[in-house]
Design a protein around this motif. Structure first.
Motif, short mmCIF file in Angstrom:
data_model
loop_
_atom_site.label_atom_id
_atom_site.label_comp_id
_atom_site.label_asym_id
_atom_site.label_seq_id
_atom_site.Cartn_x
_atom_site.Cartn_y
_atom_site.Cartn_z
N PHE A 149 1.29 -0.81 -0.20
CA PHE A 149 -0.03 -0.25 -0.13
C PHE A 149 0.94 0.84 0.17
O PHE A 149 0.66 2.36 -0.26
CB PHE A 149 -1.08 -0.03 1.21
N LEU A 150 1.85 1.22 0.72
CA LEU A 150 2.92 2.13 0.78
C LEU A 150 3.68 2.52 -0.48
O LEU A 150 3.38 3.85 -1.05
CB LEU A 150 3.91 2.06 1.57
N VAL A 151 3.98 1.55 -1.35
CA VAL A 151 4.25 1.92 -2.77
C VAL A 151 3.67 2.05 -3.57
O VAL A 151 3.79 3.38 -3.89
CB VAL A 151 5.16 0.73 -2.50
N ALA A 152 1.77 1.61 -3.86
CA ALA A 152 0.84 2.03 -4.25
C ALA A 152 0.96 3.18 -4.87
O ALA A 152 0.22 4.10 -5.33
CB ALA A 152 -0.01 1.18 -4.02
N LYS A 153 0.70 4.03 -2.86
CA LYS A 153 0.74 5.89 -2.76
C LYS A 153 1.33 6.16 -2.91
O LYS A 153 1.00 7.41 -2.83
CB LYS A 153 -0.38 5.56 -1.68
N LEU A 154 2.47 6.05 -2.50
CA LEU A 154 4.24 7.15 -2.40
C LEU A 154 4.87 7.10 -3.16
O LEU A 154 6.18 8.18 -3.14
CB LEU A 154 4.18 6.49 -1.07
N GLY A 155 5.33 5.41 -3.58
CA GLY A 155 6.30 5.17 -4.67
C GLY A 155 7.71 4.54 -2.99
O GLY A 155 7.06 4.10 -2.03
N PHE A 156 7.85 3.66 -4.43
CA PHE A 156 9.31 2.78 -3.60
C PHE A 156 10.43 3.54 -2.99
O PHE A 156 10.59 3.44 -1.46
CB PHE A 156 10.53 2.44 -4.87
N THR A 157 11.08 5.48 -3.46
CA THR A 157 12.06 5.90 -2.22
C THR A 157 10.62 6.13 -1.32
O THR A 157 11.74 6.30 0.09
CB THR A 157 12.01 6.66 -3.31
N ALA A 158 10.03 6.78 -0.76
CA ALA A 158 9.01 7.34 0.13
C ALA A 158 8.64 6.00 1.26
O ALA A 158 9.21 6.09 2.47
CB ALA A 158 7.75 8.32 0.27
N ALA A 159 8.41 5.20 0.39
CA ALA A 159 8.42 4.22 1.06
C ALA A 159 9.63 3.64 2.39
O ALA A 159 9.34 2.91 3.55
CB ALA A 159 8.04 2.57 0.06
N PHE A 160 10.53 3.65 1.93
CA PHE A 160 11.83 2.69 2.09
C PHE A 160 12.39 3.60 2.96
O PHE A 160 12.61 3.40 4.50
CB PHE A 160 13.18 2.26 1.36
N TYR A 161 12.15 4.87 3.19
CA TYR A 161 12.27 5.72 3.38
C TYR A 161 11.64 6.07 5.20
O TYR A 161 12.52 5.81 5.99
CB TYR A 161 12.12 7.46 3.26
N ILE A 162 10.06 5.74 5.08
CA ILE A 162 9.75 5.78 5.90
C ILE A 162 9.84 4.40 6.89
O ILE A 162 9.82 4.72 7.84
CB ILE A 162 7.41 5.61 5.78
N LEU A 163 9.78 3.30 6.08
CA LEU A 163 10.58 2.17 6.87
C LEU A 163 11.67 2.23 7.69
O LEU A 163 12.09 1.43 8.85
CB LEU A 163 10.42 1.08 6.04
N GLY A 164 12.60 2.97 7.45
CA GLY A 164 14.25 3.46 8.07
C GLY A 164 14.18 3.58 9.00
O GLY A 164 14.26 3.77 10.02
N TRP A 165 13.25 5.16 8.93
CA TRP A 165 12.61 5.62 10.31
C TRP A 165 12.14 4.91 11.01
O TRP A 165 12.47 5.14 12.53
CB TRP A 165 12.20 7.03 9.46
N ILE A 166 11.17 3.85 11.32
CA ILE A 166 10.46 3.56 12.05
C ILE A 166 11.46 2.07 12.60
O ILE A 166 11.39 2.50 13.85
CB ILE A 166 9.22 2.44 11.21
N LEU A 167 12.86 1.67 11.71
CA LEU A 167 13.75 1.31 12.71
C LEU A 167 14.73 1.04 13.52
O LEU A 167 14.36 1.10 15.26
CB LEU A 167 13.86 0.66 11.24
N ILE A 168 14.38 3.33 13.15
CA ILE A 168 15.75 3.67 14.19
C ILE A 168 14.86 3.92 15.14
O ILE A 168 15.49 4.41 16.25
CB ILE A 168 15.86 5.17 12.95
#
Length: 394
Positions: A149-168
């Protein structure tokens, strides 16, 4: 118990974040121009770079405790995802995934070791391992669809960026809320003249109070996680490719969610934990092998039903395997034991996508999974008069 609850919370977030990448990595690699064989190599290298990390974890988790490795693994994995958001060619993605494989190699042994040390009661340890499987499954039920859903709505770049900050952010919180737990070793005086408990495949186990300790650990037991990881790695590789040609990225997330729902069903059957973990592991693996054979046979069986049943087998086998290893391992060497489990899983996870990526044009990858599971079961069915002792890294 408070430590277990915090650990479960952070594990849920970490597993949610990592599983959200499953349905999007293959389409992302294809968008960069990667071929199926290259994607198989990328997924295999991610797993094989676990090995040096697993070997290091086998020594240092027992020496320094679990918390530092949990925090550092999550922190570095989040940073790698931030870089991954900006890659422009498949080779950059291959490099980052390889580094991520090494970084995350410490997470599973550290978490399982910490859970095992929260209690000396073998029954309670089994419940903690089942709880880990339940948390893992709950996260994986919603995360694939969420990632798609993240990729469909925001694209690959934004999806990886959000997931990265969640882990941090999760790593920072874990630094303050996870407390190390140490279990005092059982005294030698209490280990004398204890009754023996029979265990499949000629493992000898001594009972001391409510704890179980092994006198030997056969290397054959680790053939099972190799086979399991290989089979599941093949499935993880095949599903996005199949949907890439016939559906959307949201469909991929749905298929992974169906597998997780199957795992959730069996994990909620708490009465299963009362049965011998060795028999649960063997019978669950046999059922999994049969399901992969049915997938390879292309019979008129609903594909969703087979995925659901595969998930149910996962929900039985993985907690049982961890419980079995606790029974046949030295109570003071959980870090080493679970590192060996992670190493075996890494080898299988490398072989699965690698073989599927290079042989899928000649033979069904699902049949490869069936053969490897059958071989793993055959090794554990072979009797041995004197079981060889497994020398764990020192």
């Amino acid at each position: 118990m408070k430590t277990a609850l915090w650990l479960y919370l952070f594990l849920f977030i970490a597993f949610f974040d990592l599983h959200a990448q499953y349905p999007i990595l293959t389409p992302f690699a294809i968008s960069l121009g990667a071929a199926p064989s290259f994607i198989g190599l990328m997924m295999g290298l991610y797993s094989i770079t676990h090995l040096p990390g697993n070997l290091m974890a086998s020594v240092y988790v027992d020496r320094f405790g679990s918390r530092p490795f949990i925090v550092i693994s999550l922190l570095l994995a989040g940073a790698i995802l931030l870089f991954q958001a900006y890659v422009t060619n498949p080779w950059q993605l291959l490099l980052l995934r390889s580094i991520a494989g090494f970084v995350l190699a410490f997470l599973s042994p550290a978490c399982l070791s910490l859970l095992a040390r929260l209690s000396t009661d073998i029954s309670e340890q089994g419940k903690l391992m089942a709880g880990n499987g339940l948390v893992h499954t709950l996260a994986s039920v919603v995360s694939p669809a969420a990632g798609a859903f993240l990729v469909a709505k925001l694209g690959f770049t934004a999806a990886f960026y959000i997931l990265g900050w969640i882990l941090i952010i999760t790593a920072i919180l874990a630094m303050f809320f996870i407390k190390e737990s140490k279990i005092a070793p059982v005294s030698k005086a209490n280990q004398n003249a204890q009754p023996e408990i029979s265990s499949p495949n000629h493992h000898t186990i001594e009972q001391s109070g409510d704890t179980l300790k092994s006198t030997s650990l056969s290397w054959k037991i680790f053939m099972i996680p190799i086979g399991l990881s290989c089979a599941l790695g093949i499935l993880t590789f095949e599903l996005p490719l199949m949907v890439q040609n016939n559906g959307s990225i949201m469909t991929t997330g749905l298929l992974f969610t169906v597998i997780s729902i199957g795992s959730l069903i069996t994990l909620c059957m708490l009465f299963i934990n009362k049965y011998n973990p060795a028999y649960r592991t063997i019978l669950g693996t046999i059922a999994l092998a049969v399901l992969y054979f049915l997938l390879a046979s292309n019979l008129s069986i609903p594909f969703m039903l087979l995925l659901l049943l595969i998930g149910m087998c996962k929900g039985i086998v993985f907690p049982a395997l961890s419980h079995w290893l606790i029974q046949v391992s030295d109570g003071e060497r959980y870090g080493r034991t679970f590192s060996m489990l992670a190493i075996a899983s890494s080898i299988g996870a490398f072989l699965g996508p690698f073989l599927a990526g290079h042989l899928r044009d000649f033979i069904s990858p699902y049949f490869i999974a069936f053969v490897i599971l059958a071989v793993a079961l055959a090794f554990n069915a072979l009797p041995e008069r004197t079981p060889p002792k497994l020398t764990l890294p020192i």
